[in-house]
Scaffold this motif. Structure first.
Motif, mmCIF file in Angstrom:
data_model
loop_
_atom_site.group_PDB
_atom_site.id
_atom_site.type_symbol
_atom_site.label_atom_id
_atom_site.label_comp_id
_atom_site.label_asym_id
_atom_site.label_seq_id
_atom_site.Cartn_x
_atom_site.Cartn_y
_atom_site.Cartn_z
ATOM 1 N N GLN A 9 0.643 -1.120 0.197
ATOM 2 C CA GLN A 9 0.266 -0.115 -0.131
ATOM 3 C C GLN A 9 0.973 1.383 -0.141
ATOM 4 O O GLN A 9 0.673 2.131 -0.386
ATOM 5 N N GLN A 10 2.437 1.158 0.771
ATOM 6 C CA GLN A 10 3.364 2.665 0.243
ATOM 7 C C GLN A 10 3.821 2.779 -0.234
ATOM 8 O O GLN A 10 4.221 3.609 -0.720
ATOM 9 N N GLY A 11 3.049 1.632 -1.854
ATOM 10 C CA GLY A 11 4.341 1.328 -3.078
ATOM 11 C C GLY A 11 5.474 1.422 -3.191
ATOM 12 O O GLY A 11 6.799 1.629 -3.830
ATOM 13 N N LEU A 12 6.050 0.420 -2.113
ATOM 14 C CA LEU A 12 7.322 -0.512 -1.753
ATOM 15 C C LEU A 12 7.333 -1.310 -2.404
ATOM 16 O O LEU A 12 5.873 -2.826 -2.241
ATOM 17 N N GLN A 13 8.176 -2.078 -3.285
ATOM 18 C CA GLN A 13 7.981 -3.502 -4.088
ATOM 19 C C GLN A 13 8.150 -4.569 -2.831
ATOM 20 O O GLN A 13 9.033 -4.672 -2.039
ATOM 21 N N VAL A 14 7.344 -5.465 -2.876
ATOM 22 C CA VAL A 14 7.307 -6.794 -1.515
ATOM 23 C C VAL A 14 8.434 -8.232 -2.652
ATOM 24 O O VAL A 14 9.126 -8.702 -2.120
ATOM 25 N N THR A 15 7.434 -8.485 -4.071
ATOM 26 C CA THR A 15 8.762 -9.203 -4.295
ATOM 27 C C THR A 15 8.110 -9.896 -6.232
ATOM 28 O O THR A 15 7.336 -8.493 -6.504
ATOM 29 N N ARG A 16 8.720 -10.131 -6.835
ATOM 30 C CA ARG A 16 8.509 -10.211 -8.115
ATOM 31 C C ARG A 16 7.886 -11.854 -8.673
ATOM 32 O O ARG A 16 8.729 -12.869 -8.077
ATOM 33 N N ILE A 17 7.163 -11.725 -9.002
ATOM 34 C CA ILE A 17 6.802 -13.230 -9.925
ATOM 35 C C ILE A 17 7.212 -13.312 -11.912
ATOM 36 O O ILE A 17 7.020 -12.725 -12.054
ATOM 37 N N GLU A 18 7.571 -14.339 -10.974
ATOM 38 C CA GLU A 18 8.277 -14.179 -12.718
ATOM 39 C C GLU A 18 7.302 -15.426 -13.732
ATOM 40 O O GLU A 18 7.044 -16.807 -12.754
ATOM 41 N N ASN A 19 6.699 -14.890 -15.170
ATOM 42 C CA ASN A 19 6.396 -15.595 -16.027
ATOM 43 C C ASN A 19 7.007 -16.704 -16.602
ATOM 44 O O ASN A 19 7.554 -16.753 -17.373
ATOM 45 N N THR A 20 7.150 -17.820 -15.585
ATOM 46 C CA THR A 20 7.957 -19.267 -16.710
ATOM 47 C C THR A 20 7.482 -19.322 -17.415
ATOM 48 O O THR A 20 7.977 -19.846 -18.795
ATOM 49 N N GLY A 21 5.804 -19.346 -17.860
ATOM 50 C CA GLY A 21 4.985 -20.152 -18.676
ATOM 51 C C GLY A 21 4.267 -19.348 -19.896
ATOM 52 O O GLY A 21 3.348 -19.310 -20.812
ATOM 53 N N SER A 22 4.594 -17.799 -19.776
ATOM 54 C CA SER A 22 4.425 -16.832 -21.075
ATOM 55 C C SER A 22 4.315 -17.131 -22.269
ATOM 56 O O SER A 22 3.717 -16.561 -22.961
#
Length: 156
Positions: free
Chosen positions: A28-41
């Motif tokens: 909610q504060q605009g801080l990056q929490v994590t990234r999820i790579e889309n390996t099946g793109s």
């Protein structure tokens, strides 16, 4: 309540949900929490999209920002309780985070893109109904058939 943004490798909003390279999640504060790579793109079908949906839910995502999405994927996300918003594809990540770009709330599946393939042609069976099993003579699960007088030319 976290927000996920579907991005290309160049940190722009991806043109399609299932083809996004990565989903970046912000709190909610605009801080990056994590990234999820889309390996099946690059895969056909819906299996990898269902995996992404599950991963987003596990991260506590409530809103997804994307460029475009198909009707079936949109329906699945809305049914799961996500708020889905659309911005112009290739919008920069900085513009989305600053709020300088207008978001269009997607509230019904009809707002998604039509499927380019026939129902279920993606190979995963989505959108297609299960067919009744073919009944064969000699199957033990057959119920007695009344009025049957011939089978293959032989009288009963």
């Amino acid at each position: 309540m976290a927000m996920a943004i579907a991005l290309t490798p160049r940190e722009q909003v991806a043109g399609h949900f299932g083809k996004a390279a990565v989903f970046v999640i912000y709190d909610q504060q605009g801080l990056q929490v994590t990234r999820i790579e889309n390996t099946g793109s690059r895969e056909l079908g819906c299996k990898h999209k269902k995996v992404i949906q599950r991963q987003l839910a596990e991260c506590g995502v409530s809103e997804i920002v994307l460029g475009n999405i198909g009707q079936r994927s949109l329906a699945r996300l809305l049914h799961a309780g996500f708020n889905v918003s659309r911005v112009a594809p290739r919008t920069t990540l900085a513009d989305v985070l600053s709020g300088s770009v207008a978001k269009e709330a997607l509230t019904s599946a009809e707002q998604g893109r039509d499927c380019k393939r026939e129902k279920g042609a993606c190979g995963c069976g989505c959108g297609s109904k299960k067919k009744a099993p073919v009944v064969k003579v000699g199957m033990s699960s057959l119920l007695p058939v009344s009025g049957l007088t011939k089978i293959g030319g032989f009288k009963l």
